[in-house]
Design a protein around this motif. Sequence first.
Motif, PDB file in Angstrom:
ATOM      1  N   GLY A  23      -5.219  -0.410   6.179  1.00 35.73           N
ATOM      2  CA  GLY A  23      -3.760  -0.283   6.234  1.00 35.73           C
ATOM      3  C   GLY A  23      -3.255   1.142   6.128  1.00 35.73           C
ATOM      4  N   THR A  27       0.181   3.148   7.558  1.00 37.89           N
ATOM      5  CA  THR A  27       1.062   3.763   6.558  1.00 37.89           C
ATOM      6  C   THR A  27       1.312   5.233   6.906  1.00 37.89           C
ATOM      7  OG1 THR A  27       0.179   2.285   4.869  1.00 37.89           O
ATOM      8  CG2 THR A  27       1.322   4.254   4.090  1.00 37.89           C
ATOM      9  N   ASN A 172       6.280  -0.074   1.312  1.00 34.79           N
ATOM     10  CA  ASN A 172       5.844   0.415   2.620  1.00 34.79           C
ATOM     11  C   ASN A 172       6.935   0.115   3.623  1.00 34.79           C
ATOM     12  OD1 ASN A 172       3.975   1.762   4.119  1.00 34.79           O
ATOM     13  ND2 ASN A 172       2.263   0.510   3.409  1.00 34.79           N
ATOM     14  N   LEU A 174       7.993  -0.354   8.194  1.00 38.58           N
ATOM     15  CA  LEU A 174       7.528  -0.536   9.574  1.00 38.58           C
ATOM     16  C   LEU A 174       8.540  -0.014  10.580  1.00 38.58           C
ATOM     17  CD1 LEU A 174       6.399  -4.248   9.961  1.00 38.58           C
ATOM     18  CD2 LEU A 174       4.948  -2.232   9.758  1.00 38.58           C
ATOM     19  N   ASN A 272      -0.104  -4.591   4.591  1.00 38.41           N
ATOM     20  CA  ASN A 272       0.770  -4.283   5.733  1.00 38.41           C
ATOM     21  C   ASN A 272       0.958  -5.478   6.636  1.00 38.41           C
ATOM     22  OD1 ASN A 272       1.333  -1.623   5.206  1.00 38.41           O
ATOM     23  ND2 ASN A 272      -0.416  -0.830   6.341  1.00 38.41           N
TER      24      ASN A 272
END
Length: 357
Positions: A23, A27, A172, A174, A272
């Motif tokens: 992941g 990131t 996190n 996206l 993720n």
Amino acid sequence: MPAYKLLLVSTSVGPLGTGLGGGVELTILNLAKALHQRGHELEIVAPAGSQIDLFKIHQIAGAFQVPCQEQQRTDPITMPGNSVLANMWNYAYQVHQNYDLVINFCYDWLPLYLTPFFHSPIAHLISMSSLTDAMDGMIAAVVNQFPHTVAIHSQTQADTFSFGKSLRCILNGLDLSLYEFSDRPNNTLAWVGRIAPEKGLEDAVQAAKITGIPLKIFGLMQHQDYWQQICQKYPDAPIEYLGFLPTAQLQQALGKCRGVLMTPRWIEAFGNIVVEALACGTPVITYHRGGPAEIVRDGETGFLVEPDNVDGLVQAIAHLDEINRFACRRQVELEYSLTAFGDRVENWILTLLSLKA
Ligand code: UDP
């Protein structure tokens, strides 16, 4: 916030774009996008062979680190000869005074150890839960000497460290423009991740066998023996392995599934893949363990199941159609967009740079 010059140092376990970094690869890309959009100037340093959309990479040759998840708790720190980790940080040391801040994505002892020797601050984004005593000790030393410089991805991840309260949680985010919402799934399930024992793929395969619903498996084949064992144990399970796909294809495939199963044996730092699935409108059934359990809203955007309980997975699968797929997309838009992530990262940077001044 002023525009800063930032040096990003990638993971040392493999080139970006290969999946070896797990992941962390996504990131780095998303954090770079979020900061670039806000006018910050970036350079990314990564192992030779790296490829990443939009950004030029300063490539460094050398031998990869052994991933930490393959080590025992009391194992010492080891580094190969001609280590890419050492080579990347040698380069970072040479150029760091041209930057306001270095951001470290390596889950490694060396960059933590080097922190006091650099003249520009280093921000460490720790991508795994507590795994070895040597790493825990070195992270603790940095947290003590340089407060606010260490961030993690979820509260559950922070709680695996005895000094978890001193870690900054940035979750996190996206680039949602790359994930298409889909409300017309087929009768299939998906499992996504590195094919490795800590990911617990066998439970998802067993659930597919019990329900008879086809399971599509996506991800890097990291442990061929582990995969063979699963295939031998469940020869008639309705599963299909489709390899490691680029984001554009992965998101298309995820959107076509009724649900994604997450069955980690370890405490996943974030996951993720959970936000990627939700972004497509696909609910996630996950064990109540680690980062994924912090993201999924039980009964609203998926289901939380007692860890390691395959019957629990099967029962949750029966309720998948009760989930509103718009609610899944909406959750990611509100909490895990690049804007939301960029706000969290900028606040972290601002805190640690203003403390420096
Ligand atoms: N991934 C991908 N293509 C695939 C399967 C996975 O790009 O076919 C990526 C996915 O986007 C995610 C990463 O692999 O970013 C897996 O990360 P995760 O945080 O779920 O687990 P990790 O491997 O870091 O333990």
